[in-house]
Design a protein around this motif. Sequence first.
Motif, mmCIF file in Angstrom:
data_model
loop_
_atom_site.group_PDB
_atom_site.id
_atom_site.type_symbol
_atom_site.label_atom_id
_atom_site.label_comp_id
_atom_site.label_asym_id
_atom_site.label_seq_id
_atom_site.Cartn_x
_atom_site.Cartn_y
_atom_site.Cartn_z
ATOM 1 N N UNK A 159 0.843 -1.197 0.000
ATOM 2 C CA UNK A 159 0.000 0.000 0.000
ATOM 3 C C UNK A 159 0.877 1.245 0.000
ATOM 4 N N UNK A 160 0.608 2.132 -0.925
ATOM 5 C CA UNK A 160 1.393 3.363 -1.023
ATOM 6 C C UNK A 160 0.641 4.526 -0.414
ATOM 7 N N UNK A 161 1.392 5.454 0.038
ATOM 8 C CA UNK A 161 1.034 6.833 0.236
ATOM 9 C C UNK A 161 -0.173 7.201 1.051
ATOM 10 N N UNK A 162 -0.624 8.425 0.721
ATOM 11 C CA UNK A 162 -1.519 9.161 1.591
ATOM 12 C C UNK A 162 -2.864 8.484 1.814
ATOM 13 N N UNK A 163 -3.448 7.928 0.757
ATOM 14 C CA UNK A 163 -4.802 7.414 0.884
ATOM 15 C C UNK A 163 -4.950 6.253 1.827
ATOM 16 N N UNK A 164 -3.871 5.507 2.061
ATOM 17 C CA UNK A 164 -3.988 4.330 2.922
ATOM 18 C C UNK A 164 -3.949 4.680 4.403
ATOM 19 N N UNK A 165 -3.661 5.919 4.742
ATOM 20 C CA UNK A 165 -3.635 6.302 6.157
ATOM 21 C C UNK A 165 -5.029 6.128 6.754
ATOM 22 N N UNK A 166 -5.089 5.430 7.890
ATOM 23 C CA UNK A 166 -6.359 5.103 8.517
ATOM 24 C C UNK A 166 -6.901 3.744 8.118
ATOM 25 N N UNK A 167 -6.214 3.023 7.211
ATOM 26 C CA UNK A 167 -6.679 1.697 6.783
ATOM 27 C C UNK A 167 -6.874 0.774 7.976
ATOM 28 N N UNK A 168 -7.877 -0.085 7.896
ATOM 29 C CA UNK A 168 -8.179 -0.981 9.020
ATOM 30 C C UNK A 168 -7.382 -2.275 8.905
ATOM 31 N N UNK A 169 -6.833 -2.738 10.036
ATOM 32 C CA UNK A 169 -6.154 -4.023 10.134
ATOM 33 C C UNK A 169 -7.107 -4.963 10.863
ATOM 34 N N UNK A 170 -7.551 -6.027 10.191
ATOM 35 C CA UNK A 170 -8.579 -6.886 10.756
ATOM 36 C C UNK A 170 -8.056 -8.291 11.009
ATOM 37 N N UNK A 171 -8.173 -8.711 12.245
ATOM 38 C CA UNK A 171 -7.898 -10.089 12.645
ATOM 39 C C UNK A 171 -9.137 -10.956 12.396
ATOM 40 N N UNK A 172 -8.909 -12.239 12.074
ATOM 41 C CA UNK A 172 -9.990 -13.230 11.968
ATOM 42 C C UNK A 172 -11.144 -12.721 11.112
ATOM 43 N N UNK A 173 -10.812 -12.215 9.962
ATOM 44 C CA UNK A 173 -11.830 -11.697 9.053
ATOM 45 C C UNK A 173 -12.739 -12.835 8.593
ATOM 46 N N UNK A 174 -14.052 -12.699 8.772
ATOM 47 C CA UNK A 174 -14.998 -13.792 8.586
ATOM 48 C C UNK A 174 -15.471 -13.903 7.140
ATOM 49 N N UNK A 175 -15.481 -15.107 6.644
ATOM 50 C CA UNK A 175 -15.961 -15.392 5.294
ATOM 51 C C UNK A 175 -17.453 -15.085 5.190
ATOM 52 N N UNK A 176 -17.825 -14.377 4.162
ATOM 53 C CA UNK A 176 -19.231 -14.090 3.912
ATOM 54 C C UNK A 176 -19.759 -12.902 4.692
ATOM 55 N N UNK A 177 -19.502 -12.835 5.995
ATOM 56 C CA UNK A 177 -20.042 -11.755 6.819
ATOM 57 C C UNK A 177 -19.237 -10.463 6.692
#
Length: 503
Positions: A436-454
Amino acid sequence: MKRTLALGGVAAGLLASAAIAAPAHASGDVAADPLAKTNLAAKQVAAFWYGENKANLINATPYNVETKVVAKHVSTGGPAADSKPGVVPAIGDEKKSAAKSKNINLPKTTGKVFFIGADHKPHWCTATSVQSAYHNLVATAGHCVYDTESNAATLDKWVFIPGYYQGKTPWGIYVGKQAFTHYDYDVYEDGDRDYAFVTVYNGVLPTSAAKDWVSQTFETKDLAEKKKAELESDKTNGYSRLWIKPVVDWAHKVTVGTADSQKVDASVAQLAVDPSTIDSARTTLENQAKDHGTSTFSDNTWGTVVTKATDAEYGNGGWNSTDAKKQTVFYFTKGEDKFKATFWGVFDTDYVLKGRILSIALTDVGRLGDNVGGQGLAYNQKLGKPVFVFGYPSGSHPDGNYAYTGKTLKWSYGKTFAASAAAIKGEELVGVKSSFTGEGSIGSSWLLSYKNGRRLGYLNGVTIGVSDTDKNNRIDTSISPYFDGELYGVYKSAANLWSGKIV
């Protein structure tokens, strides 16, 4: 520096096999600042972004403050939990057990936050909806809320738009009400605390209509131009297509040749100026036409144009109307000929602004979490766990290659590791391999155990910077503060507050 806090309370839900112990927190560690204090202020913020056919949204650029940092990979040490691991379940998962799932379906919870930067221009970052008591909470990087450039308390006109794409606001626009971060970030800009939680009002969608508009009159063109520039520079007012039109100042008759004046056809009432003199003015006009024909009156402020009249035009003679405001033609005979007289006057010139004004009505569309859901929260987790990173990366790699446009939501996947970045006072950070580059990715969410479908998981980081750690001129790492008990304390301060509607 991390503070060691006493344990107390229980957070609902499980992550893997960890028992959940919610740490207590000192209220003095939490900084809270208002964004839009009142419903009226929130309406004005929403109108600002919806106005001018959403020009401010469409023309906003990625926020470029504190994005590229030197992130040093630390092989030993790094962040450590200050209490037991804990999670808050996502919206809809309050009574469900968590399960690991590798999935790349994009979450509805992620979107863009828009605001006015220190440069007074519109910008955006990435953010995500998170679980809260009233389904009204957004998480992002601290410097996408707090103005570290001009040292103002918060960035202006702050809104969250989930699913934003090229002016489209599919689930509405959510105006920020109150921002929460750690005291150490608010005061000391401590990179280890570069996170923020923002309560938002119910979402709104616009219904708009434009109509013609005319300003008050201005005595000089300079005054009209000054007002025009003022309105055009203020993008909150809804005015467009502004232009200056000269108008006759019927109350001020002047002599021929006067600067900034107009010679125009005029009625008896207009030439009289003073309503009390209309009868005498009418007689004077008649006599001027009959005695002098086409001529200029002795005071040099008005005159008459006399031509022969046809029988059809002449009719019964006299004035063309009984209303002095409409008496513009006088018919008379001289000898055997019939004549008609029209009249002109010289009047001062005033100026008005003309254009269009946009009127925006807002419709309530409900709470954020009810519309798009909300991610859970995980804190005091061990490093080395895989996370999905969701955001709107933008800008180029150091070598000039533009891999992302920032227009659409993207994802990356990797395991967390310890990191530090002295440039932003970050000693206890977390890194993940990501292009991920630069300015737009600031604030991106880091998600653990991301659920399939939901499309739900546990928020365990927010991107606060990106880095080229192997110095090959390509961004390869994103960094986040470590989510510990002190972050949970900030979250809890925000998560139980009601925001309400703005319409």
